[in-house]
Design a protein around this motif. Sequence first.
Motif, short mmCIF file in Angstrom:
data_model
loop_
_atom_site.label_atom_id
_atom_site.label_comp_id
_atom_site.label_asym_id
_atom_site.label_seq_id
_atom_site.Cartn_x
_atom_site.Cartn_y
_atom_site.Cartn_z
N VAL A 65 0.85 -1.19 0.00
CA VAL A 65 0.00 0.00 0.00
C VAL A 65 0.89 1.24 0.00
CG1 VAL A 65 -1.75 1.31 1.25
CG2 VAL A 65 -1.85 -1.20 1.19
N VAL A 66 0.66 2.12 -0.97
CA VAL A 66 1.43 3.36 -1.08
C VAL A 66 0.49 4.51 -0.74
CG1 VAL A 66 2.76 4.85 -2.62
CG2 VAL A 66 2.87 2.36 -2.90
N THR A 67 0.92 5.35 0.19
CA THR A 67 0.14 6.52 0.58
C THR A 67 0.85 7.76 0.08
OG1 THR A 67 -0.63 5.36 2.55
CG2 THR A 67 -0.89 7.75 2.53
N GLY A 68 0.11 8.62 -0.58
CA GLY A 68 0.69 9.84 -1.13
C GLY A 68 0.45 11.03 -0.22
N HIS A 69 1.38 11.97 -0.27
CA HIS A 69 1.29 13.22 0.48
C HIS A 69 1.47 14.34 -0.54
CE1 HIS A 69 1.77 10.70 4.06
NE2 HIS A 69 2.71 10.09 3.36
N GLY A 70 0.38 15.06 -0.84
CA GLY A 70 0.43 16.09 -1.87
C GLY A 70 0.50 15.51 -3.28
N THR A 71 -0.05 14.33 -3.45
CA THR A 71 0.01 13.64 -4.74
C THR A 71 -1.31 13.76 -5.50
OG1 THR A 71 -0.65 11.59 -3.64
CG2 THR A 71 1.71 11.93 -4.00
N SER A 72 -1.27 13.43 -6.77
CA SER A 72 -2.48 13.36 -7.60
C SER A 72 -2.38 12.09 -8.45
CB SER A 72 -2.63 14.61 -8.46
OG SER A 72 -1.48 14.79 -9.26
N PHE A 73 -2.43 10.95 -7.77
CA PHE A 73 -2.27 9.66 -8.43
C PHE A 73 -3.29 9.44 -9.54
CE2 PHE A 73 -0.38 7.81 -4.27
CZ PHE A 73 0.88 8.26 -4.61
N LYS A 74 -4.53 9.87 -9.34
CA LYS A 74 -5.61 9.61 -10.32
C LYS A 74 -5.31 10.24 -11.68
CE LYS A 74 -9.65 7.99 -8.77
NZ LYS A 74 -10.16 6.69 -9.16
N THR A 75 -4.63 11.38 -11.68
CA THR A 75 -4.33 12.04 -12.95
C THR A 75 -2.94 11.70 -13.47
OG1 THR A 75 -3.59 14.02 -11.78
CG2 THR A 75 -5.88 13.99 -12.54
N GLN A 76 -2.03 11.31 -12.59
CA GLN A 76 -0.65 11.08 -12.98
C GLN A 76 -0.35 9.62 -13.32
OE1 GLN A 76 2.16 12.32 -9.93
NE2 GLN A 76 2.95 13.90 -11.29
N LEU A 77 -0.97 8.69 -12.61
CA LEU A 77 -0.61 7.28 -12.73
C LEU A 77 -1.78 6.42 -13.22
CD1 LEU A 77 1.31 7.00 -9.34
CD2 LEU A 77 2.27 7.44 -11.59
N HIS A 78 -1.43 5.29 -13.82
CA HIS A 78 -2.42 4.32 -14.29
C HIS A 78 -1.95 2.92 -13.93
CE1 HIS A 78 -2.85 7.81 -16.97
NE2 HIS A 78 -4.14 7.53 -16.92
N VAL A 79 -2.87 1.96 -13.95
CA VAL A 79 -2.51 0.57 -13.72
C VAL A 79 -1.49 0.15 -14.79
CG1 VAL A 79 -3.38 -1.80 -13.75
CG2 VAL A 79 -4.71 0.00 -12.65
N GLY A 80 -0.43 -0.51 -14.36
CA GLY A 80 0.61 -0.95 -15.28
C GLY A 80 1.81 -0.03 -15.35
N ASP A 81 1.68 1.21 -14.84
CA ASP A 81 2.82 2.12 -14.81
C ASP A 81 3.84 1.62 -13.79
OD1 ASP A 81 1.44 3.67 -16.61
OD2 ASP A 81 0.97 5.28 -15.19
N ALA A 82 5.07 2.10 -13.89
CA ALA A 82 6.12 1.72 -12.96
C ALA A 82 6.38 2.86 -11.98
CB ALA A 82 7.40 1.39 -13.72
N LEU A 83 6.56 2.51 -10.72
CA LEU A 83 6.85 3.47 -9.66
C LEU A 83 8.29 3.24 -9.20
CD1 LEU A 83 5.52 5.56 -7.66
CD2 LEU A 83 5.23 3.62 -6.12
N LEU A 84 9.08 4.29 -9.13
CA LEU A 84 10.47 4.19 -8.70
C LEU A 84 10.67 5.04 -7.45
CD1 LEU A 84 10.66 4.62 -12.15
CD2 LEU A 84 12.85 3.70 -11.51
N ALA A 85 11.36 4.47 -6.46
CA ALA A 85 11.65 5.20 -5.23
C ALA A 85 12.94 4.68 -4.63
CB ALA A 85 10.50 5.05 -4.24
N HIS A 86 13.63 5.56 -3.89
CA HIS A 86 14.84 5.17 -3.17
C HIS A 86 14.42 4.66 -1.79
CE1 HIS A 86 17.98 6.57 -5.90
NE2 HIS A 86 17.15 7.55 -6.20
#
Length: 170
Positions: A65-86
């Motif tokens: 489960v990824v929780t966003g802070h100041g994010t707009s996942f609905k407009t920026q991301l879609h199923v199948g996209d890749a998420l990169l984080a350190h």
Amino acid sequence: DDAINIATSSAGTESSTTHQQSVAAAATNSAHQTNSNESAASSTSLQKSPQISQGQGTITTSSTVVTGHGTSFKTQLHVGDALLAHTSKGAEEMRVIKMVLSNISISISSAFTSDLKTPTQFKYINKPRDVTRESQAKVAKARMEQEEVEQRAMGTYGNKGEIIYRERTE
């Protein structure tokens, strides 16, 4: 004899020339078809190559489960996209997005090696998609759902704030 040989040679030349013209025409047609097929294939496969983009806001994770802070996942991301984080260990890891639940919540394919407990910047790579086909599928799904509702529903009745919904059973 000479006249026959000349006529034969002449006829042989004509048939040879005709054969060469046929071969040349076939090669030209084949080349045009190949070029047409290549340009058709390239026009349909002319999609932007995937690019890494900086995500808006920061994220924390707990398992998948990824929780966003100041994010707009609905407009920026879609199923199948890749998420990169350190991660806290400093390694950049990539996970595939399985669900976009809201602007501040998404689900990923597998957990990072260590949860992101402090808000962390992230990047993403949008999966190449066929927008036309996706919108057609969405319209078709909505149409099927509407037809299903119409087939099952017998009516809605109401008196003085009371609503009765009747459904046909089979």
